[in-house]
Write a protein that holds these residues in place. Structure first.
Motif, PDB file in Angstrom:
ATOM      1  N   ILE A 240       0.854  -1.190   0.000  1.00 42.85           N
ATOM      2  CA  ILE A 240       0.000   0.000   0.000  1.00 42.85           C
ATOM      3  C   ILE A 240       0.885   1.234   0.000  1.00 42.85           C
ATOM      4  O   ILE A 240       1.881   1.299   0.726  1.00 42.85           O
ATOM      5  CB  ILE A 240      -0.931   0.013   1.233  1.00 42.85           C
ATOM      6  N   ASP A 241       0.540   2.216  -0.797  1.00 45.51           N
ATOM      7  CA  ASP A 241       1.327   3.441  -0.914  1.00 45.51           C
ATOM      8  C   ASP A 241       0.478   4.616  -0.429  1.00 45.51           C
ATOM      9  O   ASP A 241      -0.421   5.079  -1.124  1.00 45.51           O
ATOM     10  CB  ASP A 241       1.740   3.647  -2.371  1.00 45.51           C
ATOM     11  N   GLN A 242       0.752   5.082   0.778  1.00 45.39           N
ATOM     12  CA  GLN A 242      -0.038   6.173   1.361  1.00 45.39           C
ATOM     13  C   GLN A 242       0.063   7.457   0.544  1.00 45.39           C
ATOM     14  O   GLN A 242      -0.899   8.238   0.473  1.00 45.39           O
ATOM     15  CB  GLN A 242       0.422   6.438   2.798  1.00 45.39           C
ATOM     16  N   ALA A 243       1.214   7.680  -0.088  1.00 46.53           N
ATOM     17  CA  ALA A 243       1.377   8.900  -0.889  1.00 46.53           C
ATOM     18  C   ALA A 243       0.399   8.899  -2.065  1.00 46.53           C
ATOM     19  O   ALA A 243      -0.172   9.941  -2.417  1.00 46.53           O
ATOM     20  CB  ALA A 243       2.815   9.007  -1.393  1.00 46.53           C
ATOM     21  N   LYS A 244       0.192   7.737  -2.669  1.00 46.95           N
ATOM     22  CA  LYS A 244      -0.756   7.650  -3.777  1.00 46.95           C
ATOM     23  C   LYS A 244      -2.187   7.868  -3.297  1.00 46.95           C
ATOM     24  O   LYS A 244      -3.013   8.465  -3.998  1.00 46.95           O
ATOM     25  CB  LYS A 244      -0.620   6.299  -4.484  1.00 46.95           C
ATOM     26  N   LEU A 245      -2.516   7.377  -2.103  1.00 49.11           N
ATOM     27  CA  LEU A 245      -3.849   7.609  -1.548  1.00 49.11           C
ATOM     28  C   LEU A 245      -4.099   9.104  -1.369  1.00 49.11           C
ATOM     29  O   LEU A 245      -5.158   9.625  -1.745  1.00 49.11           O
ATOM     30  CB  LEU A 245      -3.996   6.882  -0.203  1.00 49.11           C
ATOM     31  N   SER A 246      -3.138   9.801  -0.791  1.00 48.37           N
ATOM     32  CA  SER A 246      -3.284  11.248  -0.593  1.00 48.37           C
ATOM     33  C   SER A 246      -3.359  11.977  -1.931  1.00 48.37           C
ATOM     34  O   SER A 246      -4.106  12.951  -2.083  1.00 48.37           O
ATOM     35  CB  SER A 246      -2.092  11.790   0.214  1.00 48.37           C
ATOM     36  N   ASP A 247      -2.599  11.483  -2.902  1.00 50.17           N
ATOM     37  CA  ASP A 247      -2.591  12.093  -4.228  1.00 50.17           C
ATOM     38  C   ASP A 247      -3.983  12.019  -4.870  1.00 50.17           C
ATOM     39  O   ASP A 247      -4.454  12.977  -5.495  1.00 50.17           O
ATOM     40  CB  ASP A 247      -1.571  11.367  -5.104  1.00 50.17           C
ATOM     41  N   TYR A 316      -9.747   1.387 -11.028  1.00 51.46           N
ATOM     42  CA  TYR A 316      -8.781   1.508 -12.126  1.00 51.46           C
ATOM     43  C   TYR A 316      -7.575   0.626 -11.813  1.00 51.46           C
ATOM     44  O   TYR A 316      -7.140   0.520 -10.659  1.00 51.46           O
ATOM     45  CB  TYR A 316      -8.311   2.960 -12.297  1.00 51.46           C
ATOM     46  N   GLY A 317      -7.023   0.000 -12.842  1.00 51.55           N
ATOM     47  CA  GLY A 317      -5.805  -0.779 -12.683  1.00 51.55           C
ATOM     48  C   GLY A 317      -4.956  -0.693 -13.935  1.00 51.55           C
ATOM     49  O   GLY A 317      -5.504  -0.621 -15.043  1.00 51.55           O
ATOM     50  N   SER A 318      -3.642  -0.670 -13.778  1.00 47.12           N
ATOM     51  CA  SER A 318      -2.787  -0.562 -14.957  1.00 47.12           C
ATOM     52  C   SER A 318      -1.375  -1.040 -14.667  1.00 47.12           C
ATOM     53  O   SER A 318      -0.937  -1.125 -13.508  1.00 47.12           O
ATOM     54  CB  SER A 318      -2.733   0.886 -15.450  1.00 47.12           C
ATOM     55  N   TYR A 319      -0.682  -1.355 -15.739  1.00 53.53           N
ATOM     56  CA  TYR A 319       0.741  -1.668 -15.693  1.00 53.53           C
ATOM     57  C   TYR A 319       1.439  -0.839 -16.764  1.00 53.53           C
ATOM     58  O   TYR A 319       1.057  -0.904 -17.927  1.00 53.53           O
ATOM     59  CB  TYR A 319       0.975  -3.158 -15.976  1.00 53.53           C
ATOM     60  N   PRO A 320       2.402  -0.009 -16.417  1.00 51.42           N
ATOM     61  CA  PRO A 320       2.819   0.285 -15.042  1.00 51.42           C
ATOM     62  C   PRO A 320       1.779   1.139 -14.329  1.00 51.42           C
ATOM     63  O   PRO A 320       0.908   1.723 -14.977  1.00 51.42           O
ATOM     64  CB  PRO A 320       4.135   1.058 -15.260  1.00 51.42           C
ATOM     65  N   LEU A 322      -0.308   4.105 -12.615  1.00 54.17           N
ATOM     66  CA  LEU A 322      -0.385   5.550 -12.728  1.00 54.17           C
ATOM     67  C   LEU A 322      -0.164   6.175 -11.360  1.00 54.17           C
ATOM     68  O   LEU A 322      -0.323   5.526 -10.327  1.00 54.17           O
ATOM     69  CB  LEU A 322      -1.768   5.970 -13.250  1.00 54.17           C
ATOM     70  N   THR A 323       0.192   7.439 -11.359  1.00 53.12           N
ATOM     71  CA  THR A 323       0.208   8.177 -10.102  1.00 53.12           C
ATOM     72  C   THR A 323      -1.233   8.375  -9.650  1.00 53.12           C
ATOM     73  O   THR A 323      -2.180   8.153 -10.419  1.00 53.12           O
ATOM     74  CB  THR A 323       0.862   9.550 -10.286  1.00 53.12           C
ATOM     75  N   GLY A 324      -1.419   8.827  -8.421  1.00 48.88           N
ATOM     76  CA  GLY A 324      -2.771   9.100  -7.942  1.00 48.88           C
ATOM     77  C   GLY A 324      -3.460  10.144  -8.798  1.00 48.88           C
ATOM     78  O   GLY A 324      -4.628   9.987  -9.169  1.00 48.88           O
ATOM     79  N   GLN A 325      -2.744  11.206  -9.134  1.00 52.67           N
ATOM     80  CA  GLN A 325      -3.321  12.241  -9.995  1.00 52.67           C
ATOM     81  C   GLN A 325      -3.586  11.687 -11.393  1.00 52.67           C
ATOM     82  O   GLN A 325      -4.569  12.055 -12.040  1.00 52.67           O
ATOM     83  CB  GLN A 325      -2.369  13.447 -10.086  1.00 52.67           C
ATOM     84  N   GLY A 326      -2.732  10.786 -11.843  1.00 46.50           N
ATOM     85  CA  GLY A 326      -2.942  10.176 -13.153  1.00 46.50           C
ATOM     86  C   GLY A 326      -4.232   9.369 -13.206  1.00 46.50           C
ATOM     87  O   GLY A 326      -4.956   9.390 -14.213  1.00 46.50           O
ATOM     88  N   ALA A 327      -4.533   8.658 -12.111  1.00 44.62           N
ATOM     89  CA  ALA A 327      -5.790   7.902 -12.055  1.00 44.62           C
ATOM     90  C   ALA A 327      -6.990   8.842 -12.072  1.00 44.62           C
ATOM     91  O   ALA A 327      -7.985   8.597 -12.754  1.00 44.62           O
ATOM     92  CB  ALA A 327      -5.816   7.017 -10.810  1.00 44.62           C
ATOM     93  N   VAL A 328      -6.892   9.941 -11.325  1.00 44.32           N
ATOM     94  CA  VAL A 328      -7.978  10.932 -11.311  1.00 44.32           C
ATOM     95  C   VAL A 328      -8.179  11.507 -12.710  1.00 44.32           C
ATOM     96  O   VAL A 328      -9.317  11.643 -13.186  1.00 44.32           O
ATOM     97  CB  VAL A 328      -7.683  12.055 -10.296  1.00 44.32           C
TER      98      VAL A 328
END
Length: 372
Positions: A240-247, A316-320, A322-328
């Motif tokens: 789990i990446d907390q930075a991505k959650l906040s993003d 959303y899911g991808s390889y590689p 995305l950043t959190g903002q990228g998913a948004v």
């Protein structure tokens, strides 16, 4: 001489009579020719006068019905003409024929929901167009319901057999129409046909007479949550990446501020539901709203302890990854399913929960939206 003249006159009369009979033969052959000229009129009529049965109700009670052959469909007569290349697909909602929003339904009971829609595009609909469950509660709906033949400008009643969720509260299901290519059709300015029911009393769970106490307990649990289970337990090595959650949270609320909307409140119970599904997606390589244990966004939200009147979910899911903002940004710009963007800037929901899990080089995001 007189006798000879009489004989000549009689012969002449016979010859003329014979010529008259041969001259009428072509007239007799006109009848078949006339009959043949009617055939094109008969075969062209359906192109200008669509069959009157296009408003027929299509009752669906099982997945087997949804995949019935065209010969068992309610539409009779000639097959649908081939659509011209470049025709457009669109529809408009006309009426709730049965069960308008907030109709009271007993929990666990079976009912038939019918929408009336109009074909506002230029394509002709047929059984290769389908109504499919999309989001919120499925209520036992089949995987797909074929549409009847419907010409531009005509209306169609679409019916589907459902089972009311066996829990007190307001329950909603969203459905979409897909064209033969599997793309979601536009309905008015949205893409969803929905139903909202109110359950104020539920059917008492009935365990089999021969069931053991353990079996009876499981039966009771199933009857309370027929749409799926709770939070899945998975054990793969996800991170789990907390930075991505906040993003993600910041990206969504910044986007809402740009549209003059208040920020979503982050709710810990919704976050638990979202993270559980993100973990499940990562461990089972899922890209859908239904969990590996049959759970739905609504059952996961309920399992988290949050009591929702309205709820939905973006995944959303991808390889590689995305950043959190990228998913948004992906949800904002998705043209295939406009509801992804609508959920981000909705005024229906007030709380969100966000989950993210990384496994096997894939990143999986889940955002749950809800209103108490």
């Amino acid at each position: 001489m007189i006798k000879r003249l009489l004989i000549v006159s009689v012969l002449a009369t016979m010859i003329l009579s014979g010529c008259s009979g041969q001259g009428q033969a072509p007239t007799e052959t006109l009848a078949p020719a006339s009959t043949e000229t009617q055939a094109p009129i008969a075969t062209e009529a359906p192109a200008t006068e669509p069959p009157a049965v296009t408003d027929a109700v299509i009752p669906i009670t099982s997945d087997a019905t949804a995949t019935a052959t065209p010969t068992s469909s309610p539409t009779s007569g000639p097959p649908r003409p081939t659509n011209v290349p470049g025709c457009t697909n669109s529809a408009s909602f006309v009426a709730d024929v049965t069960f308008p929003d907030n109709t009271e339904v007993e929990g666990g009971s079976t009912f038939v929901k019918t929408w009336r829609i109009a074909n506002t595009g230029t394509c002709i609909w047929g059984p290769d167009y389908t109504l499919t469950p999309y989001s919120d509660e499925r209520m036992g709906a089949p995987a797909s319901v074929p549409l009847g033949i419907t010409y531009p400008g005509q209306t169609l009643d679409i019916s589907i057999s459902l089972t009311a969720t066996n829990s007190i509260g307001t329950h909603r299901g969203n459905f979409v129409i897909k064209n033969p290519a599997g793309l979601i059709m536009k309905v008015n300015e949205d893409s969803r046909l929905w139903l909202i029911i109110s359950v104020k009393n539920i059917a008492a769970p009935t365990a089999p007479a021969t069931a053991s106490p353990g079996t009876a307990s499981q039966a009771a649990i199933t009857s309370v949550s027929p749409s799926g289970s709770g939070l899945a337990n998975v054990t793969c090595g996800f991170t789990i990446d907390q930075a991505k959650l906040s993003d993600v949270i910041n990206g969504i609320n910044n986007y809402r501020a740009q549209n003059g909307l208040p920020a979503y409140t982050v709710n810990s119970q919704l976050a638990r539901a979202a993270q559980a599904h993100a973990n499940d997606m990562a461990c089972n390589n899922l890209f859908v709203h239904t969990g590996s244990n049959g759970s739905t966004p609504q059952t996961r939200i309920a399992a988290s302890g949050y009591i929702a009147s309205f709820s939905t979910e973006n995944v959303y899911g991808s390889y590689p990854p995305l950043t959190g903002q990228g998913a948004v940004d992906w949800w904002k710009n998705d043209k295939t399913d406009l509801n992804h963007n609508r959920n981000l800037i909705s005024d229906t929901y007030v709380d969100i929960g966000v989950g993210y899990a990384f496994f096997n080089n894939f990143g999986y995001y889940v955002v749950v939206f809800a209103t108490p």
